[in-house]
Design an enzyme around this catalytic site. Structure first.
Site, mmCIF file in Angstrom:
data_model
loop_
_atom_site.group_PDB
_atom_site.id
_atom_site.type_symbol
_atom_site.label_atom_id
_atom_site.label_comp_id
_atom_site.label_asym_id
_atom_site.label_seq_id
_atom_site.Cartn_x
_atom_site.Cartn_y
_atom_site.Cartn_z
ATOM 1 N N LEU A 1 17.068 4.756 -10.768
ATOM 2 C CA LEU A 1 16.893 3.586 -11.627
ATOM 3 C C LEU A 1 15.691 3.795 -12.538
ATOM 4 O O LEU A 1 14.591 4.106 -12.066
ATOM 5 C CB LEU A 1 16.626 2.375 -10.713
ATOM 6 C CG LEU A 1 16.929 0.993 -11.261
ATOM 7 C CD1 LEU A 1 18.393 0.848 -11.615
ATOM 8 C CD2 LEU A 1 16.543 -0.053 -10.224
ATOM 9 N N LYS B 1 -6.960 8.273 -9.545
ATOM 10 C CA LYS B 1 -5.788 8.777 -8.825
ATOM 11 C C LYS B 1 -6.297 9.671 -7.693
ATOM 12 O O LYS B 1 -7.298 10.362 -7.866
ATOM 13 C CB LYS B 1 -4.916 9.606 -9.757
ATOM 14 C CG LYS B 1 -4.209 8.781 -10.807
ATOM 15 C CD LYS B 1 -3.249 9.632 -11.578
ATOM 16 C CE LYS B 1 -2.517 8.787 -12.595
ATOM 17 N NZ LYS B 1 -1.542 9.570 -13.342
ATOM 18 N N ARG C 1 13.301 7.891 -10.082
ATOM 19 C CA ARG C 1 13.501 8.042 -11.513
ATOM 20 C C ARG C 1 14.722 8.928 -11.790
ATOM 21 O O ARG C 1 14.836 10.016 -11.206
ATOM 22 C CB ARG C 1 12.253 8.673 -12.135
ATOM 23 C CG ARG C 1 12.166 8.238 -13.587
ATOM 24 C CD ARG C 1 11.101 8.815 -14.378
ATOM 25 N NE ARG C 1 9.881 9.189 -13.709
ATOM 26 C CZ ARG C 1 8.755 9.302 -14.376
ATOM 27 N NH1 ARG C 1 8.715 8.994 -15.642
ATOM 28 N NH2 ARG C 1 7.681 9.726 -13.769
ATOM 29 N N GLU D 1 -4.344 13.803 -1.119
ATOM 30 C CA GLU D 1 -4.825 14.024 0.257
ATOM 31 C C GLU D 1 -6.274 14.509 0.365
ATOM 32 O O GLU D 1 -7.116 13.874 0.976
ATOM 33 C CB GLU D 1 -3.875 15.029 0.939
ATOM 34 C CG GLU D 1 -4.347 15.576 2.266
ATOM 35 C CD GLU D 1 -4.329 14.544 3.378
ATOM 36 O OE1 GLU D 1 -3.321 13.868 3.541
ATOM 37 O OE2 GLU D 1 -5.335 14.432 4.109
ATOM 38 N N ASN E 1 3.146 3.510 -3.820
ATOM 39 C CA ASN E 1 1.843 4.182 -3.878
ATOM 40 C C ASN E 1 1.696 4.877 -5.236
ATOM 41 O O ASN E 1 1.324 6.026 -5.323
ATOM 42 C CB ASN E 1 1.643 5.163 -2.708
ATOM 43 C CG ASN E 1 2.613 6.320 -2.728
ATOM 44 O OD1 ASN E 1 3.788 6.146 -2.993
ATOM 45 N ND2 ASN E 1 2.129 7.519 -2.436
ATOM 46 N N PHE E 2 2.032 4.110 -6.283
ATOM 47 C CA PHE E 2 1.804 4.594 -7.642
ATOM 48 C C PHE E 2 0.301 4.655 -7.899
ATOM 49 O O PHE E 2 -0.501 4.080 -7.154
ATOM 50 C CB PHE E 2 2.407 3.610 -8.656
ATOM 51 C CG PHE E 2 3.907 3.593 -8.687
ATOM 52 C CD1 PHE E 2 4.638 4.767 -8.821
ATOM 53 C CD2 PHE E 2 4.599 2.381 -8.622
ATOM 54 C CE1 PHE E 2 6.033 4.743 -8.877
ATOM 55 C CE2 PHE E 2 5.989 2.348 -8.676
ATOM 56 C CZ PHE E 2 6.696 3.528 -8.794
ATOM 57 N N THR F 1 13.070 2.137 -14.182
ATOM 58 C CA THR F 1 12.492 0.795 -14.023
ATOM 59 C C THR F 1 11.810 0.303 -15.300
ATOM 60 O O THR F 1 11.270 -0.796 -15.320
ATOM 61 C CB THR F 1 11.487 0.787 -12.856
ATOM 62 O OG1 THR F 1 10.516 1.797 -13.113
ATOM 63 C CG2 THR F 1 12.154 1.032 -11.529
ATOM 64 N N LYS F 2 11.844 1.132 -16.334
ATOM 65 C CA LYS F 2 11.293 0.677 -17.616
ATOM 66 C C LYS F 2 12.417 0.274 -18.578
ATOM 67 O O LYS F 2 12.169 -0.242 -19.648
ATOM 68 C CB LYS F 2 10.431 1.784 -18.232
ATOM 69 C CG LYS F 2 9.102 1.981 -17.487
ATOM 70 C CD LYS F 2 8.321 3.116 -18.066
ATOM 71 C CE LYS F 2 6.993 3.263 -17.344
ATOM 72 N NZ LYS F 2 6.435 4.588 -17.554
ATOM 73 N N ASP G 1 -2.906 11.187 3.678
ATOM 74 C CA ASP G 1 -1.550 10.765 3.307
ATOM 75 C C ASP G 1 -0.790 10.215 4.505
ATOM 76 O O ASP G 1 -0.481 9.032 4.571
ATOM 77 C CB ASP G 1 -0.782 11.956 2.726
ATOM 78 C CG ASP G 1 -1.187 12.256 1.296
ATOM 79 O OD1 ASP G 1 -1.799 11.382 0.655
ATOM 80 O OD2 ASP G 1 -0.899 13.354 0.811
HETATM 81 N N1 CAO Z 1 11.476 4.666 -13.696
HETATM 82 C C1 CAO Z 1 10.635 4.759 -14.736
HETATM 83 N N2 CAO Z 1 9.356 5.128 -14.634
HETATM 84 C C2 CAO Z 1 8.911 5.412 -13.402
HETATM 85 C C3 CAO Z 1 9.716 5.329 -12.255
HETATM 86 C C4 CAO Z 1 11.058 4.937 -12.446
HETATM 87 N N3 CAO Z 1 11.902 4.836 -11.420
HETATM 88 N N4 CAO Z 1 8.986 5.667 -11.187
HETATM 89 C C5 CAO Z 1 7.763 5.964 -11.634
HETATM 90 N N5 CAO Z 1 7.713 5.813 -12.974
HETATM 91 C C6 CAO Z 1 6.578 6.017 -13.850
HETATM 92 C C7 CAO Z 1 5.547 4.940 -13.659
HETATM 93 O O1 CAO Z 1 5.882 3.788 -14.357
HETATM 94 C C8 CAO Z 1 4.302 5.640 -14.161
HETATM 95 O O2 CAO Z 1 4.298 5.630 -15.568
HETATM 96 P P1 CAO Z 1 3.045 5.046 -16.457
HETATM 97 O O3 CAO Z 1 1.850 5.837 -16.042
HETATM 98 O O4 CAO Z 1 3.516 5.306 -17.847
HETATM 99 O O5 CAO Z 1 2.883 3.627 -16.147
HETATM 100 C C9 CAO Z 1 4.534 7.038 -13.660
HETATM 101 O O6 CAO Z 1 5.920 7.211 -13.492
HETATM 102 C C10 CAO Z 1 3.927 7.296 -12.281
HETATM 103 O O7 CAO Z 1 2.596 7.282 -12.383
HETATM 104 P P2 CAO Z 1 1.626 7.702 -11.179
HETATM 105 O O8 CAO Z 1 0.247 7.498 -11.663
HETATM 106 O O9 CAO Z 1 1.962 6.985 -9.934
HETATM 107 O O10 CAO Z 1 2.007 9.229 -10.935
HETATM 108 P P3 CAO Z 1 1.148 10.564 -11.119
HETATM 109 O O11 CAO Z 1 2.084 11.657 -10.832
HETATM 110 O O12 CAO Z 1 0.450 10.582 -12.427
HETATM 111 O O13 CAO Z 1 0.041 10.467 -9.979
HETATM 112 C C11 CAO Z 1 -0.698 10.127 -7.705
HETATM 113 C C12 CAO Z 1 0.366 10.731 -8.638
HETATM 114 C C13 CAO Z 1 -0.222 10.344 -6.285
HETATM 115 C C14 CAO Z 1 -2.032 10.819 -7.935
HETATM 116 C C15 CAO Z 1 -0.822 8.609 -7.993
HETATM 117 O O14 CAO Z 1 0.446 8.030 -7.879
HETATM 118 C C16 CAO Z 1 -1.791 7.909 -7.077
HETATM 119 O O15 CAO Z 1 -3.009 8.002 -7.223
HETATM 120 N N6 CAO Z 1 -1.252 7.134 -6.110
HETATM 121 C C17 CAO Z 1 -2.047 6.321 -5.222
HETATM 122 C C18 CAO Z 1 -2.699 7.112 -4.149
HETATM 123 C C19 CAO Z 1 -1.720 7.892 -3.341
HETATM 124 O O16 CAO Z 1 -0.805 7.391 -2.763
HETATM 125 N N7 CAO Z 1 -1.982 9.180 -3.256
HETATM 126 C C20 CAO Z 1 -1.309 10.036 -2.310
HETATM 127 C C21 CAO Z 1 -0.183 10.696 -2.885
HETATM 128 S S1 CAO Z 1 0.536 11.691 -1.649
HETATM 129 O O17 CAO Z 1 -0.350 13.074 -1.686
#
Ligand code: CAO
Length: 469
Positions: free
Chosen positions: A114, A178, A80, A181, A138-139, A116-117, A210
């Site tokens: 980038l 969400k 981002r 670790e 891994n969003f 992405t929105k 993780d």
């Molecule tokens: N451009 C624009 N927007 C972007 C972007 C980009 N390049 N990259 C990310 N974003 C936005 C996403 O679109 C999203 O927005 P919305 O919620 O509005 O759709 C947001 O950023 C990211 O959301 P997220 O839920 O992934 O991030 P978070 O910080 O709220 O949560 C985490 C983090 C790790 C809890 C969650 O991503 C998750 O549960 N992931 C899956 C499990 C995982 O991998 N966990 C281990 C993480 S490592 O300890």
């Protein structure tokens, strides 16, 4: 009576059959290229030519893509604008420099910023989807779909694309949660079985949720790449962190089922006559296998928190153990001579062995025990490991130079391939390769690049930049 062998003549190999067979053989042989004549380690990297679209963040996804990058994949990390991967700024030790959290998980990658929105950002992302082999993310649950990058959309743009995802949970009651670790360690059975019986559940320092799942994901990706060589098409690779942790706690599910048939005799609590409950208890430092073990104090334990050794009373070397610790009579004593007799008295046995280990440093004890093939291991601190020359020599611990933070230590690739040797290259600065990727990888010309940049798709508004600083 044995039947007389019939004298039927063997069917003659016709010309047609012979040529079919030789064709088949030729086809089989041509599935592999001719043997390389280049010396080992000089024939490129294992994953040369594989391009990864890396949308991952924090730890689980980045460990996976870092591993693929070490094996030679071209990993393009999409971040981002203005903020990048959140870990760039987390646990910062050097002001205004990328944190060790980020640098140690993102070696050998390129970074493009980038949004992405943003419509123009989506246009660029579409192009990236078309030219990459694997998308890793891994969003949180639903994020990729909300961005507009559903499996259907991705697959329409690029039917060969492998889409690899990590989520906290698989389909079920928690699929929308969400997860970080420690949540995964708790939900996957690790915390319940770690720690001491009389204490609370414990999380471990090893990042099995993780980094452990990053490894699971990389195995899935490489397997899918291999299958694609036959099918030509991509597929989804899904890892739930709960599943991956449970996979690593497999031996505890084994013990859960053994409980139905009686107490777990290799657990100390059996010898202490403490009844077992309905679920596998925390086993302290008991060994998870068939050879009892425990952590024992060594000389200096009063001052040094790591002056300990893990000691395994492996059955085949029991007699040597008795001699080393000065208990030769245990070799023939009915309470100690055979493994089943020892199980009810493990505490007493290890307390006795500890009287011996306390007279030696952990390294002295190691040296003596190794002479007799007695399995043991010193408790090594992070300081010990950082300073260990043999780990530096093998590239398991490496020193990396970084333009804004200077020199730091990292863990190199623990998987050593003899024909694909990993080099550790520093992590990219935020957006360091944006122009290079737009131009050289995606083929945009200078005018188009200027338009993309002007649109705001690759740069952050001032307010975002200020918030991230
Ligand atoms: N451009 C624009 N927007 C972007 C972007 C980009 N390049 N990259 C990310 N974003 C936005 C996403 O679109 C999203 O927005 P919305 O919620 O509005 O759709 C947001 O950023 C990211 O959301 P997220 O839920 O992934 O991030 P978070 O910080 O709220 O949560 C985490 C983090 C790790 C809890 C969650 O991503 C998750 O549960 N992931 C899956 C499990 C995982 O991998 N966990 C281990 C993480 S490592 O300890």
């Amino acid at each position: 009576m044995a039947k007389k062998k019939s004298k039927k003549a063997k069917p003659k190999r016709t010309k047609a059959a012979a040529s079919k067979k030789s064709k088949k053989r030729a086809m089989k042989a041509s599935a592999l290229p001719a043997l390389s004549k280049l010396p080992y380690g000089k024939a490129g990297k294992a994953l040369d030519g594989v391009r990864i679209l890396d949308l991952s963040h924090v730890q689980a996804g980045p460990t996976c893509t870092q591993m693929l990058a070490w094996f030679g994949a071209d990993v393009i990390k999409v971040e981002r604008p203005g903020i990048g991967d959140i870990t760039r700024g987390q646990l910062r030790d050097v002001p205004n420099a990328d944190s060790l959290y980020f640098t140690m998980l993102n070696h050998n990658k390129r970074s493009i910023t980038l949004d992405t929105k943003h419509p123009k950002g989506k246009e660029v992302l579409d192009r990236l989807v078309k030219i990459c082999d694997v998308l890793v993310e891994n969003f949180g649950p639903g994020v990729l779909d909300r961005m507009g990058y559903t499996w259907e959309h991705i697959h329409k743009l690029n039917p060969r694309m492998i889409v690899a995802s990590i989520k906290g949970f698989g389909p079920g009651p928690y699929e929308d949660c969400k997860v970080y670790e420690n949540v995964a360690q708790c939900a996957g059975g690790a915390a319940s079985t770690t720690g001491f019986r009389e204490g609370p559940p414990l999380v471990t320092g090893a990042q099995i949720g993780d980094s452990g799942n990053g490894l699971h994901l990389s195995i899935g990706i490489i397997t899918a790449l291999y299958q694609r060589m036959r099918t030509g098409r991509g597929q989804r690779v899904n890892i739930a962190m709960q599943d991956g942790v449970l996979n690593l706690c497999r031996v505890k599910l084994r013990d859960q089922q053994r409980l139905k048939h009686g107490p777990l005799t290799e657990y100390r609590q059996f010898g202490e006559s403490i009844p077992f409950g309905k679920a596998v208890p925390r086993s302290g430092n008991d060994s998870g296998g068939g050879q009892p073990g425990w952590i024992l104090k060594c000389k200096g334990w009063e001052e040094d928190p790591d002056a300990y050794i893990y000691f395994i009373t492996q059955a085949p070397v029991w007699e040597a153990i008795c001699d080393v610790i000065g208990k030769p009579e245990w070799k023939t004593h009915p309470d100690y001579a055979k493994p089943p007799a020892r199980l009810p008295r493990l505490k007493q046995i290890f307390d006795t062995i500890e009287q011996w280990t306390m007279t030696k440093t952990k390294f002295e004890a190691m040296e003596i025990l190794n002479k007799y093939n007695i399995p043991c291991g010193p408790i090594l601190s992070m300081k010990d490991l950082a300073e260990e020359p043999s780990l530096r020599k093998t590239g398991t611990v490496v020193e990396v130079d970084h333009p804004t933070r200077g020199k730091y230590l990292s863990v190199g690739n623990p998987i050593k391939l003899s024909d694909s040797i990993s080099e550790v290259k520093r992590s990219p600065l935020l957006g360091e390769h944006t122009e290079e990727i737009l131009g050289k990888v995606l083929g945009y010309n200078a005018k188009e690049i200027a338009e993309i940049k002007q649109s705001g798709a690759t740069s952050a508004p001032e307010t975002t930049r200020a918030a991230a600083a």
